[in-house]
Design a protein around this motif. Structure first.
Motif, PDB file in Angstrom:
ATOM      1  N   LEU A   8       0.826  -1.211   0.000  1.00  0.00           N
ATOM      2  CA  LEU A   8       0.000   0.000   0.000  1.00  0.00           C
ATOM      3  C   LEU A   8       0.855   1.253   0.000  1.00  0.00           C
ATOM      4  O   LEU A   8       0.581   2.230  -0.701  1.00  0.00           O
ATOM      5  CB  LEU A   8      -0.935  -0.010   1.223  1.00  0.00           C
ATOM      6  CG  LEU A   8      -2.087   0.990   1.235  1.00  0.00           C
ATOM      7  CD1 LEU A   8      -3.014   0.787   0.045  1.00  0.00           C
ATOM      8  CD2 LEU A   8      -2.870   0.883   2.536  1.00  0.00           C
ATOM      9  N   LYS A   9       1.930   1.226   0.773  1.00  0.00           N
ATOM     10  CA  LYS A   9       2.841   2.372   0.827  1.00  0.00           C
ATOM     11  C   LYS A   9       3.531   2.593  -0.513  1.00  0.00           C
ATOM     12  O   LYS A   9       3.812   3.724  -0.914  1.00  0.00           O
ATOM     13  CB  LYS A   9       3.876   2.155   1.931  1.00  0.00           C
ATOM     14  CG  LYS A   9       3.316   2.318   3.333  1.00  0.00           C
ATOM     15  CD  LYS A   9       4.386   2.078   4.389  1.00  0.00           C
ATOM     16  CE  LYS A   9       3.808   2.223   5.795  1.00  0.00           C
ATOM     17  NZ  LYS A   9       4.843   1.944   6.839  1.00  0.00           N
ATOM     18  N   GLU A  10       3.809   1.497  -1.211  1.00  0.00           N
ATOM     19  CA  GLU A  10       4.440   1.611  -2.524  1.00  0.00           C
ATOM     20  C   GLU A  10       3.496   2.240  -3.545  1.00  0.00           C
ATOM     21  O   GLU A  10       3.905   3.025  -4.396  1.00  0.00           O
ATOM     22  CB  GLU A  10       4.875   0.223  -3.012  1.00  0.00           C
ATOM     23  CG  GLU A  10       6.035  -0.375  -2.227  1.00  0.00           C
ATOM     24  CD  GLU A  10       6.313  -1.821  -2.637  1.00  0.00           C
ATOM     25  OE1 GLU A  10       5.559  -2.340  -3.498  1.00  0.00           O
ATOM     26  OE2 GLU A  10       7.267  -2.400  -2.104  1.00  0.00           O
ATOM     27  N   ILE A  11       2.207   1.861  -3.441  1.00  0.00           N
ATOM     28  CA  ILE A  11       1.212   2.375  -4.393  1.00  0.00           C
ATOM     29  C   ILE A  11       0.871   3.831  -4.113  1.00  0.00           C
ATOM     30  O   ILE A  11       0.768   4.661  -5.018  1.00  0.00           O
ATOM     31  CB  ILE A  11      -0.060   1.510  -4.352  1.00  0.00           C
ATOM     32  CG1 ILE A  11       0.227   0.108  -4.861  1.00  0.00           C
ATOM     33  CG2 ILE A  11      -1.192   2.146  -5.164  1.00  0.00           C
ATOM     34  CD1 ILE A  11      -0.919  -0.856  -4.692  1.00  0.00           C
ATOM     35  N   LEU A  12       0.664   4.155  -2.810  1.00  0.00           N
ATOM     36  CA  LEU A  12       0.201   5.502  -2.432  1.00  0.00           C
ATOM     37  C   LEU A  12       1.369   6.461  -2.276  1.00  0.00           C
ATOM     38  O   LEU A  12       1.753   6.845  -1.173  1.00  0.00           O
ATOM     39  CB  LEU A  12      -0.620   5.425  -1.147  1.00  0.00           C
ATOM     40  CG  LEU A  12      -1.980   4.723  -1.255  1.00  0.00           C
ATOM     41  CD1 LEU A  12      -2.658   4.684   0.097  1.00  0.00           C
ATOM     42  CD2 LEU A  12      -2.876   5.407  -2.273  1.00  0.00           C
ATOM     43  N   SER A  13       1.910   6.858  -3.399  1.00  0.00           N
ATOM     44  CA  SER A  13       2.940   7.888  -3.381  1.00  0.00           C
ATOM     45  C   SER A  13       2.295   9.243  -3.139  1.00  0.00           C
ATOM     46  O   SER A  13       1.067   9.376  -3.226  1.00  0.00           O
ATOM     47  CB  SER A  13       3.675   7.908  -4.721  1.00  0.00           C
ATOM     48  OG  SER A  13       2.768   8.267  -5.758  1.00  0.00           O
ATOM     49  N   TYR A  14       3.100  10.247  -2.851  1.00  0.00           N
ATOM     50  CA  TYR A  14       2.559  11.593  -2.652  1.00  0.00           C
ATOM     51  C   TYR A  14       1.786  12.045  -3.882  1.00  0.00           C
ATOM     52  O   TYR A  14       0.701  12.630  -3.770  1.00  0.00           O
ATOM     53  CB  TYR A  14       3.687  12.577  -2.360  1.00  0.00           C
ATOM     54  CG  TYR A  14       3.217  14.014  -2.291  1.00  0.00           C
ATOM     55  CD1 TYR A  14       2.622  14.526  -1.140  1.00  0.00           C
ATOM     56  CD2 TYR A  14       3.323  14.863  -3.411  1.00  0.00           C
ATOM     57  CE1 TYR A  14       2.162  15.835  -1.085  1.00  0.00           C
ATOM     58  CE2 TYR A  14       2.858  16.170  -3.372  1.00  0.00           C
ATOM     59  CZ  TYR A  14       2.284  16.656  -2.198  1.00  0.00           C
ATOM     60  OH  TYR A  14       1.823  17.946  -2.159  1.00  0.00           O
ATOM     61  N   ILE A  20      -5.770  11.801  -5.872  1.00  0.00           N
ATOM     62  CA  ILE A  20      -7.005  11.330  -5.223  1.00  0.00           C
ATOM     63  C   ILE A  20      -7.695  12.473  -4.492  1.00  0.00           C
ATOM     64  O   ILE A  20      -8.902  12.707  -4.654  1.00  0.00           O
ATOM     65  CB  ILE A  20      -6.697  10.172  -4.255  1.00  0.00           C
ATOM     66  CG1 ILE A  20      -6.213   8.938  -5.025  1.00  0.00           C
ATOM     67  CG2 ILE A  20      -7.936   9.822  -3.423  1.00  0.00           C
ATOM     68  CD1 ILE A  20      -5.675   7.837  -4.129  1.00  0.00           C
ATOM     69  N   PHE A  21      -6.940  13.205  -3.687  1.00  0.00           N
ATOM     70  CA  PHE A  21      -7.521  14.294  -2.896  1.00  0.00           C
ATOM     71  C   PHE A  21      -8.023  15.436  -3.780  1.00  0.00           C
ATOM     72  O   PHE A  21      -9.031  16.067  -3.468  1.00  0.00           O
ATOM     73  CB  PHE A  21      -6.504  14.813  -1.891  1.00  0.00           C
ATOM     74  CG  PHE A  21      -6.338  13.930  -0.676  1.00  0.00           C
ATOM     75  CD1 PHE A  21      -7.129  12.804  -0.504  1.00  0.00           C
ATOM     76  CD2 PHE A  21      -5.395  14.220   0.301  1.00  0.00           C
ATOM     77  CE1 PHE A  21      -6.988  11.986   0.604  1.00  0.00           C
ATOM     78  CE2 PHE A  21      -5.248  13.410   1.421  1.00  0.00           C
ATOM     79  CZ  PHE A  21      -6.046  12.291   1.570  1.00  0.00           C
ATOM     80  N   ASP A  22      -7.319  15.691  -4.901  1.00  0.00           N
ATOM     81  CA  ASP A  22      -7.755  16.766  -5.797  1.00  0.00           C
ATOM     82  C   ASP A  22      -9.033  16.408  -6.538  1.00  0.00           C
ATOM     83  O   ASP A  22      -9.768  17.283  -6.992  1.00  0.00           O
ATOM     84  CB  ASP A  22      -6.650  17.092  -6.808  1.00  0.00           C
ATOM     85  CG  ASP A  22      -5.531  17.937  -6.210  1.00  0.00           C
ATOM     86  OD1 ASP A  22      -5.769  18.508  -5.126  1.00  0.00           O
ATOM     87  OD2 ASP A  22      -4.442  18.009  -6.804  1.00  0.00           O
ATOM     88  N   ALA A  23      -9.321  15.108  -6.673  1.00  0.00           N
ATOM     89  CA  ALA A  23     -10.518  14.663  -7.378  1.00  0.00           C
ATOM     90  C   ALA A  23     -11.764  14.717  -6.505  1.00  0.00           C
ATOM     91  O   ALA A  23     -12.883  14.593  -6.994  1.00  0.00           O
ATOM     92  CB  ALA A  23     -10.311  13.243  -7.897  1.00  0.00           C
TER      93      ALA A  23
END
Length: 472
Positions: A8-14, A20-23
């Motif tokens: 999960l940490k590998e997938i969720l880069s900054y 995601i947050f901007d959407a």
């Protein structure tokens, strides 16, 4: 799970998190322990008008100078470590733009230490404008004819039922307080009659011929409540007209703010200004209007708990509680129950055209044992309910089973039926004879014994047996 977390940490880069947050339709802001803004999504940029690059790295209150630590949900969450859900907030950014949001703020905690906070904001500016239009339309439908002063005022100190020491002490204090202009804060559980005491203060005061206006702070969304209290100025939003708020309407009189604990912190700060400076500013106005209004506020939650949780500003509490009164719950004054029962029976006899004499002694005992979580209001509802099907005589325990609502009904159903044998009836009759004798002799045991035709020691034994004291 360790492998899943690693993946999960590998997938969720900054970069991914940013996308995601901007959407999202909601604004996202993340602040560290020192109140530095470290994340600010594009949604916030849309409704706050601030570019992310001009915000990240700055202190929270530098970007939003109109906020104070007491008003900021982010400050509260970082300080307490407790989340805040769906809190309305109104503030100005450093460009002077007014922002209205509904916020959920969550602490970021690791190894028991608060590292910062994440806040999710929903822009409610359009909802606010729409609610204002609805309010304006309602005002137009109602018409501009002024209401009669104090049309809803119906209580005075004579309306307060109860001879218990606690109630009489409160009445005596408030009679003295009524003649002043100091703010009053009344705490009491739901159903204790807080508005009755508030109206009594006004009725006894030099302001009794001036307006008394009551507003429940929990009855309206905060956006509507603000307009209602402070009034509006033509052009402050689409369709807005010049309209005085409740502070102006109550000028020279008393304004009761019921359930002040439901008022948001932003609105609390505006209320504080009215108390401190004696002026009010309508929404959209550039000038102040002087008002002479006595504020009485009520809360159904302990002020100490409200202050501890940050839901009541401490400076506002001290302003409101110049006079502070706690109305005791009914369970703490069972000696008032018989008097209250008689009062409500008389009230509903007149209203329903009935001829109920009173309640059976066993019913009265049940009333004294029950904790009354709904207090005096619940007792009145029980009496009203029973008197719908009792036409005369005395209300008996069997009549209570027809009640179809509330915790009192649950209490009756779970309570075992009392033994109603010959002995219990004799005991009840003997107890009533003793009570009547003591009342007729003013509590004099010797004279009461003579009246009953028994020895003084025998009367004392029976008084102890039935739990009777001289203080009747």
């Amino acid at each position: 799970m360790n492998e899943v977390e690693k993946r999960l940490k590998e997938i969720l880069s900054y970069k991914t998190i940013r996308k995601i947050f901007d959407a999202l339709d909601e604004g996202i802001i993340i602040v560290d322990r020192d109140y530095n803004i470290i994340f600010y999504n594009n949604t916030l940029t849309r409704f706050e008008g601030l570019e992310s690059k001009n915000v990240i790295g700055k202190k929270l209150l530098e970007v939003f100078p109109s906020l104070t630590p007491e008003e900021s949900t982010i400050y509260q969450v970082i300080e307490t470590g407790r989340p805040i859900f769906n809190r309305y907030q109104q503030y100005l950014n450093y460009k002077g733009m007014e922002i209205r949001t509904l916020n959920t703020t969550i602490p970021i905690v690791e190894n028991g230490q608060v590292l910062g906070a994440l806040e999710i904001s929903r822009d409610v500016s359009e909802v606010y404008a729409l609610s204002q239009k609805v309010l304006e339309l309602q005002q137009k439908l109602i018409g501009k004819k002024p209401r009669s002063i104090n049309v809803g005022l119906k209580y005075s100190f004579d309306s307060i039922v109860g001879s218990s020491k606690k109630i009489r002490e409160i009445v005596e204090v408030l009679k003295k307080v009524a003649g002043t202009t100091s703010s009053v804060l009344i705490y009491g559980e739901t159903g204790t009659g807080k508005e009755l005491f508030a109206q009594s203060i006004h009725s006894e005061s030099p302001r009794k011929n001036r307006p008394f206006i009551a507003q429940n702070c929990a009855a309206l969304p905060e956006t509507l409540l603000e307009s209602l209290l402070f009034g509006t100025t033509k052009g402050s939003f689409t369709g807005a007209e010049d309209k005085p708020g409740l502070f102006e309407q109550a000028d020279g009189g008393t304004l009761l703010l019921d359930e002040i604990n439901c008022m948001g912190l932003s609105l609390q700060s505006k209320l504080l200004r009215v108390l401190q400076e004696g002026v009010v500013r309508r929404i959209g106005a550039t000038f102040d209007i002087p008002v002479d209004v006595r504020i009485i506020a009520t809360t159904n939650e302990k002020p100490s708990e409200l202050l501890k949780s940050g839901r009541l500003r401490s400076d506002l509490f001290y302003r409101l509680s110049v006079i502070y009164v706690e109305i005791p719950p009914l369970r703490e004054r069972p000696e008032d129950i018989e008097e209250l029962v008689s009062f409500f029976i008389k009230k509903y006899n007149a209203k329903f055209g009935k001829d109920v004499k009173g309640v059976d002694r066993q019913v009265l005992n049940i009333f004294r044992e029950y904790p009354w979580p709904g207090n005096v209001r619940e007792l009145e509802h029980v009496i009203e309910g029973v008197m719908n099907y009792v036409d005369g005589g005395y209300i008996l325990t069997g009549d209570l089973k027809y009640l179809s609502f509330g915790s009192f009904r649950d209490y009756i159903e779970k309570k075992p039926d009392p033994a109603i044998g010959v002995k219990s009836r004799v005991d009840e009759y003997e107890k009533d004879l003793i009570l009547n004798a003591l009342r007729s002799t003013g509590g004099n045991i010797t004279r009461a014994a003579q009246k009953l035709g028994i020895k003084r020691q025998s009367l004392q034994y029976r008084m102890k047996k039935y739990g009777i004291t001289k203080e009747l």
